[in-house]
Design a protein around this motif. Structure first.
Motif, PDB file in Angstrom:
ATOM      1  N   UNK A 198      -6.008 -14.470 -15.860  1.00 48.95           N
ATOM      2  CA  UNK A 198      -5.893 -14.265 -14.433  1.00 48.95           C
ATOM      3  C   UNK A 198      -5.411 -12.876 -14.070  1.00 48.95           C
ATOM      4  N   UNK A 199      -5.683 -12.506 -12.815  1.00 48.63           N
ATOM      5  CA  UNK A 199      -5.284 -11.178 -12.346  1.00 48.63           C
ATOM      6  C   UNK A 199      -4.276 -11.261 -11.205  1.00 48.63           C
ATOM      7  N   UNK A 200      -3.745 -12.453 -10.934  1.00 46.52           N
ATOM      8  CA  UNK A 200      -2.742 -12.591  -9.888  1.00 46.52           C
ATOM      9  C   UNK A 200      -1.358 -12.245 -10.395  1.00 46.52           C
ATOM     10  N   UNK A 201      -0.345 -12.444  -9.566  1.00 44.60           N
ATOM     11  CA  UNK A 201       1.021 -12.128  -9.995  1.00 44.60           C
ATOM     12  C   UNK A 201       1.499 -13.086 -11.073  1.00 44.60           C
ATOM     13  N   UNK A 244       3.667   3.364  -7.546  1.00 45.76           N
ATOM     14  CA  UNK A 244       4.612   2.355  -8.010  1.00 45.76           C
ATOM     15  C   UNK A 244       3.968   0.971  -7.998  1.00 45.76           C
ATOM     16  N   UNK A 245       4.040   0.255  -9.110  1.00 42.86           N
ATOM     17  CA  UNK A 245       3.655  -1.148  -9.048  1.00 42.86           C
ATOM     18  C   UNK A 245       4.855  -1.946  -8.543  1.00 42.86           C
ATOM     19  N   UNK A 246       4.602  -3.192  -8.122  1.00 47.54           N
ATOM     20  CA  UNK A 246       5.590  -3.909  -7.335  1.00 47.54           C
ATOM     21  C   UNK A 246       6.059  -5.199  -8.009  1.00 47.54           C
ATOM     22  N   UNK A 247       7.300  -5.549  -7.723  1.00 47.47           N
ATOM     23  CA  UNK A 247       7.876  -6.839  -8.057  1.00 47.47           C
ATOM     24  C   UNK A 247       8.316  -7.478  -6.741  1.00 47.47           C
ATOM     25  N   UNK A 248       7.970  -8.754  -6.550  1.00 44.37           N
ATOM     26  CA  UNK A 248       8.476  -9.497  -5.396  1.00 44.37           C
ATOM     27  C   UNK A 248       9.589 -10.404  -5.874  1.00 44.37           C
ATOM     28  N   UNK A 290       1.781  -8.509  -1.278  1.00 48.56           N
ATOM     29  CA  UNK A 290       2.410  -7.250  -1.675  1.00 48.56           C
ATOM     30  C   UNK A 290       1.629  -6.544  -2.773  1.00 48.56           C
ATOM     31  N   UNK A 291       0.788  -7.286  -3.476  1.00 46.90           N
ATOM     32  CA  UNK A 291       0.113  -6.735  -4.646  1.00 46.90           C
ATOM     33  C   UNK A 291       1.032  -6.636  -5.837  1.00 46.90           C
ATOM     34  N   UNK A 292       1.931  -7.610  -5.972  1.00 43.37           N
ATOM     35  CA  UNK A 292       2.973  -7.554  -6.994  1.00 43.37           C
ATOM     36  C   UNK A 292       2.432  -7.909  -8.370  1.00 43.37           C
ATOM     37  N   UNK A 293       3.008  -7.299  -9.390  1.00 38.99           N
ATOM     38  CA  UNK A 293       2.738  -7.670 -10.775  1.00 38.99           C
ATOM     39  C   UNK A 293       3.537  -8.910 -11.145  1.00 38.99           C
ATOM     40  N   UNK A 294       4.796  -8.969 -10.692  1.00 43.47           N
ATOM     41  CA  UNK A 294       5.662 -10.107 -10.959  1.00 43.47           C
ATOM     42  C   UNK A 294       6.136 -10.728  -9.653  1.00 43.47           C
ATOM     43  N   UNK A 295       6.294 -12.047  -9.662  1.00 44.49           N
ATOM     44  CA  UNK A 295       6.961 -12.790  -8.596  1.00 44.49           C
ATOM     45  C   UNK A 295       8.155 -13.467  -9.246  1.00 44.49           C
ATOM     46  N   UNK A 296       9.346 -13.126  -8.780  1.00 41.26           N
ATOM     47  CA  UNK A 296      10.569 -13.580  -9.437  1.00 41.26           C
ATOM     48  C   UNK A 296      11.319 -14.569  -8.561  1.00 41.26           C
ATOM     49  N   UNK A 297      11.622 -15.740  -9.145  1.00 35.88           N
ATOM     50  CA  UNK A 297      12.438 -16.753  -8.501  1.00 35.88           C
ATOM     51  C   UNK A 297      13.640 -17.055  -9.380  1.00 35.88           C
ATOM     52  N   UNK A 298      14.622 -17.741  -8.785  1.00 33.06           N
ATOM     53  CA  UNK A 298      15.706 -18.308  -9.568  1.00 33.06           C
ATOM     54  C   UNK A 298      15.214 -19.612 -10.208  1.00 33.06           C
ATOM     55  N   UNK A 313       0.829  -1.205   0.000  1.00 31.66           N
ATOM     56  CA  UNK A 313       0.000   0.000   0.000  1.00 31.66           C
ATOM     57  C   UNK A 313       0.866   1.258   0.000  1.00 31.66           C
ATOM     58  N   UNK A 314       1.973   1.231   0.735  1.00 31.11           N
ATOM     59  CA  UNK A 314       2.870   2.393   0.757  1.00 31.11           C
ATOM     60  C   UNK A 314       3.482   2.636  -0.618  1.00 31.11           C
ATOM     61  N   UNK A 315       3.901   1.571  -1.290  1.00 28.98           N
ATOM     62  CA  UNK A 315       4.474   1.728  -2.628  1.00 28.98           C
ATOM     63  C   UNK A 315       3.409   2.157  -3.626  1.00 28.98           C
ATOM     64  N   UNK A 316       2.214   1.589  -3.518  1.00 24.14           N
ATOM     65  CA  UNK A 316       1.122   1.992  -4.401  1.00 24.14           C
ATOM     66  C   UNK A 316       0.764   3.455  -4.177  1.00 24.14           C
TER      67      UNK A 316
END
Length: 262
Positions: free
Chosen positions: A133-136, A65-69, A97-105, A58-61
């Protein structure tokens, strides 16, 4: 003009540990960034609880700013098996987090993408697969280690997903600089993997071998410019190199403008 994300580590790991991610959100927005990449390795256990992640989101929004986790966990374990626990935890954190992307290795992928199970789990978790879908959106990044950093692994992964009827369920974060650690040619990788890339990390690399380190690219950096020309021009680009600590705000604004137009 591409959207630009600032990766939290660009402000310095010590600064993020000291101040928290949200404290740097206004600097990122004033620099012209559209997104902020939150790094799990720069957070303690209390900061990754769902309520804390929701508050951070919420603070970043609030700064627009949209978010990446981003998590250092891997999609595949050392034995090549799909790490369902790591994926579930990453998506849950990204949703909070409300992230657009979730990034893993990528991890230890070795030929079996477990395509049907991966697709089913992503659906169960509410992650976005392709346009649905509307999730990350789950993306895997090429890392600096041999395991999870070889071009052949990524080619085999996306081919296996396609052949298993799960093409497009995940995408890729293409890190221009990371290919140099395991000795892979970044431009060859860009040409081969461009159809799967939905997020780009930009950095330059200096030194050799164990003395190799990340640095800011020059404005005319030939590798970054050549790689960006081969990769999709419409996908977001992330700044993942350190800003000059003596002029953080000015450096951030300069590189956001540079990367958006590069």
């Amino acid at each position: 003009m591409a959207e630009v994300a600032i990766v939290a580590s660009a402000f310095g790991a010590q600064a993020i540990w000291r101040d928290g991610h949200a404290a740097w959100s206004r600097t990122a927005r004033r620099a012209g960034a559209q997104a902020f990449e939150v790094r799990r390795e720069l957070m303690d256990d209390a900061q990754v609880q769902p309520e804390a992640l929701r508050a951070l989101g919420l603070a970043l929004a609030g700064e627009g700013l949209w978010r990446v986790w981003s998590t250092p966990d891997s999609l595949y374990g050392e034995d090549g098996a799909l790490d369902e626990a790591a994926l579930s935890a990453a998506v849950a954190a990204g949703r909070a987090l409300g992230a657009r992307f979730v990034k893993l290795q990528l991890g230890g992928f070795s030929g079996d993408a477990h395509a049907a199970r991966l697709a089913a789990l992503l659906e169960q978790l509410g992650a976005r697969t392709g346009e649905a879908g509307d999730g990350p959106r789950v993306v895997v990044e090429n890392g600096q280690l041999e395991q999870g950093g070889k071009l052949a692994q990524f080619i085999d992964l996306f081919n296996a997903l396609r052949d298993g009827g799960a093409g497009g369920v995940i995408a890729m974060t293409f890190d221009i600089g990371n290919w140099q650690w395991p000795g892979e040619p970044p431009l060859l990788a860009a040409a081969a993997l461009a159809p799967h890339v939905e997020y780009i990390h930009c950095k330059a690399v200096a030194g050799e071998g164990a003395r190799r380190f990340v640095t800011a690219p020059a404005d005319d950096d030939p590798l970054c410019r050549a790689a960006l020309a081969l990769l999709p021009g419409h996908v977001p680009r992330g700044i993942e190199f350190p800003f000059d600590p003596a002029r953080v705000a000015d450096a951030a604004a300069h590189y956001v403008e540079w990367l958006a137009a590069a």
